[in-house]
Scaffold this motif. Structure first.
Motif, PDB file in Angstrom:
ATOM      1  N   PHE A  63       0.823  -1.214   0.000  1.00 16.74           N
ATOM      2  CA  PHE A  63       0.000   0.000   0.000  1.00 16.74           C
ATOM      3  C   PHE A  63       0.856   1.263   0.000  1.00 16.74           C
ATOM      4  O   PHE A  63       0.480   2.281  -0.582  1.00 16.74           O
ATOM      5  CB  PHE A  63      -0.957  -0.007   1.198  1.00 16.74           C
ATOM      6  N   GLU A  64       2.040   1.192   0.600  1.00 15.40           N
ATOM      7  CA  GLU A  64       2.914   2.373   0.652  1.00 15.40           C
ATOM      8  C   GLU A  64       3.369   2.818  -0.734  1.00 15.40           C
ATOM      9  O   GLU A  64       3.770   3.967  -0.925  1.00 15.40           O
ATOM     10  CB  GLU A  64       4.135   2.124   1.559  1.00 15.40           C
ATOM     11  N   HIS A  65       3.287   1.939  -1.723  1.00 18.22           N
ATOM     12  CA  HIS A  65       3.731   2.300  -3.077  1.00 18.22           C
ATOM     13  C   HIS A  65       2.917   3.441  -3.680  1.00 18.22           C
ATOM     14  O   HIS A  65       3.434   4.247  -4.450  1.00 18.22           O
ATOM     15  CB  HIS A  65       3.712   1.080  -3.991  1.00 18.22           C
ATOM     16  N   TRP A  66       1.613   3.517  -3.337  1.00 12.49           N
ATOM     17  CA  TRP A  66       0.805   4.632  -3.820  1.00 12.49           C
ATOM     18  C   TRP A  66       1.418   5.955  -3.359  1.00 12.49           C
ATOM     19  O   TRP A  66       1.380   6.958  -4.073  1.00 12.49           O
ATOM     20  CB  TRP A  66      -0.633   4.534  -3.296  1.00 12.49           C
ATOM     21  N   TYR A  67       1.972   5.942  -2.149  1.00 13.32           N
ATOM     22  CA  TYR A  67       2.572   7.151  -1.572  1.00 13.32           C
ATOM     23  C   TYR A  67       3.977   7.388  -2.121  1.00 13.32           C
ATOM     24  O   TYR A  67       4.310   8.492  -2.540  1.00 13.32           O
ATOM     25  CB  TYR A  67       2.617   7.040  -0.042  1.00 13.32           C
ATOM     26  N   VAL A  68       4.793   6.360  -2.101  1.00 16.52           N
ATOM     27  CA  VAL A  68       6.194   6.485  -2.519  1.00 16.52           C
ATOM     28  C   VAL A  68       6.305   6.968  -3.969  1.00 16.52           C
ATOM     29  O   VAL A  68       7.147   7.807  -4.288  1.00 16.52           O
ATOM     30  CB  VAL A  68       6.939   5.143  -2.335  1.00 16.52           C
ATOM     31  N   PHE A  69       5.452   6.440  -4.835  1.00 17.21           N
ATOM     32  CA  PHE A  69       5.518   6.797  -6.258  1.00 17.21           C
ATOM     33  C   PHE A  69       4.567   7.930  -6.620  1.00 17.21           C
ATOM     34  O   PHE A  69       4.369   8.223  -7.796  1.00 17.21           O
ATOM     35  CB  PHE A  69       5.279   5.557  -7.114  1.00 17.21           C
ATOM     36  N   GLN A  70       3.980   8.547  -5.610  1.00 18.06           N
ATOM     37  CA  GLN A  70       3.103   9.702  -5.787  1.00 18.06           C
ATOM     38  C   GLN A  70       2.006   9.456  -6.817  1.00 18.06           C
ATOM     39  O   GLN A  70       1.773  10.266  -7.718  1.00 18.06           O
ATOM     40  CB  GLN A  70       3.930  10.944  -6.135  1.00 18.06           C
ATOM     41  N   THR A  71       1.307   8.349  -6.648  1.00 17.31           N
ATOM     42  CA  THR A  71       0.240   7.976  -7.583  1.00 17.31           C
ATOM     43  C   THR A  71      -1.129   7.919  -6.912  1.00 17.31           C
ATOM     44  O   THR A  71      -2.021   7.222  -7.385  1.00 17.31           O
ATOM     45  CB  THR A  71       0.559   6.614  -8.237  1.00 17.31           C
ATOM     46  N   LEU A  72      -1.308   8.657  -5.822  1.00 15.20           N
ATOM     47  CA  LEU A  72      -2.591   8.653  -5.118  1.00 15.20           C
ATOM     48  C   LEU A  72      -3.738   9.047  -6.041  1.00 15.20           C
ATOM     49  O   LEU A  72      -4.851   8.523  -5.930  1.00 15.20           O
ATOM     50  CB  LEU A  72      -2.552   9.602  -3.918  1.00 15.20           C
ATOM     51  N   ASP A  73      -3.470   9.960  -6.964  1.00 14.46           N
ATOM     52  CA  ASP A  73      -4.530  10.440  -7.857  1.00 14.46           C
ATOM     53  C   ASP A  73      -4.962   9.387  -8.877  1.00 14.46           C
ATOM     54  O   ASP A  73      -5.959   9.566  -9.564  1.00 14.46           O
ATOM     55  CB  ASP A  73      -4.093  11.721  -8.565  1.00 14.46           C
TER      56      ASP A  73
END
Length: 185
Positions: free
Chosen positions: A151-161
């Motif tokens: 789940f942290e990958h959404w944050y690390v790669f800045q892909t929340l949008d």
């Protein structure tokens, strides 16, 4: 070479017949990709002397509870689970005594963070480059999965949008910080 001739379907069929095939992420010591067991390489101190970033998610393994016993570590399971740590079992028990039940349930899921911490401490005690430990306990908003593996990958790669979930401004701030830390690593 014989395995390289098999189709994906044939490999899948062979894999499904293996004992414990639901353990998805295991290496096969094949003499090529893994010339020897990575654990043996690490224990003998022959791994690369580089900085490491190790860690996991607070709810790591929690979704597997429908297939097996709960992966979440509780006070009742500490003694039993400590056997997995061999001669470090007593140290594991002492570590668990020093944290709250909430911390244990979140950060010690399947003892991933403990193992990461032990790796980091071993690096330092062997005068090797450091290992940096992280634990993502941010739970996915509007989702039953919690802080699941990856789940942290959404944050690390800045892909929340690009995700279907509704994120708050604080999530985007956290994403920026995480991306900055990982990029600086």
């Amino acid at each position: 070479d014989e395995m390289r001739k098999l189709s994906c379907e044939e490999l899948g069929e062979i894999y499904r017949k293996m004992p414990g095939y639901l353990c998805f992420f295991r290496g096969v010591i094949d003499g090529y990709v893994f010339p020897e067991d990575p654990c043996d390489v690490y224990i003998s101190g022959r791994h690369h002397d580089i900085p490491y970033l190790v860690g996991g998610a607070g709810d790591e393994g929690a979704l597997t509870t429908t297939f097996s016993r709960s992966a979440v570590l509780t006070r009742e399971k500490v003694q039993e689970y400590s056997r997995k740590f061999g001669d470090k079992a007593d140290e594991f028990v002492r570590f668990c005594e020093g944290i709250t039940d909430t911390d244990m349930a979140v950060a010690m899921t399947d003892a991933n963070i403990y193992r990461a911490r032990m790796f980091a401490e071993t690096q330092l005690s062997n005068h090797m480059r450091p290992a940096y430990v992280y634990c993502n306990i941010r739970r996915a908003p509007g989702d039953f999965q919690g802080a699941y593996h990856g789940f942290e990958h959404w944050y690390v790669f800045q892909t929340l949008d690009r995700d279907w979930r509704q994120y708050a401004a604080s999530d985007y701030e956290l994403s920026n910080k995480m991306a900055e830390y990982w990029a600086n690593f």
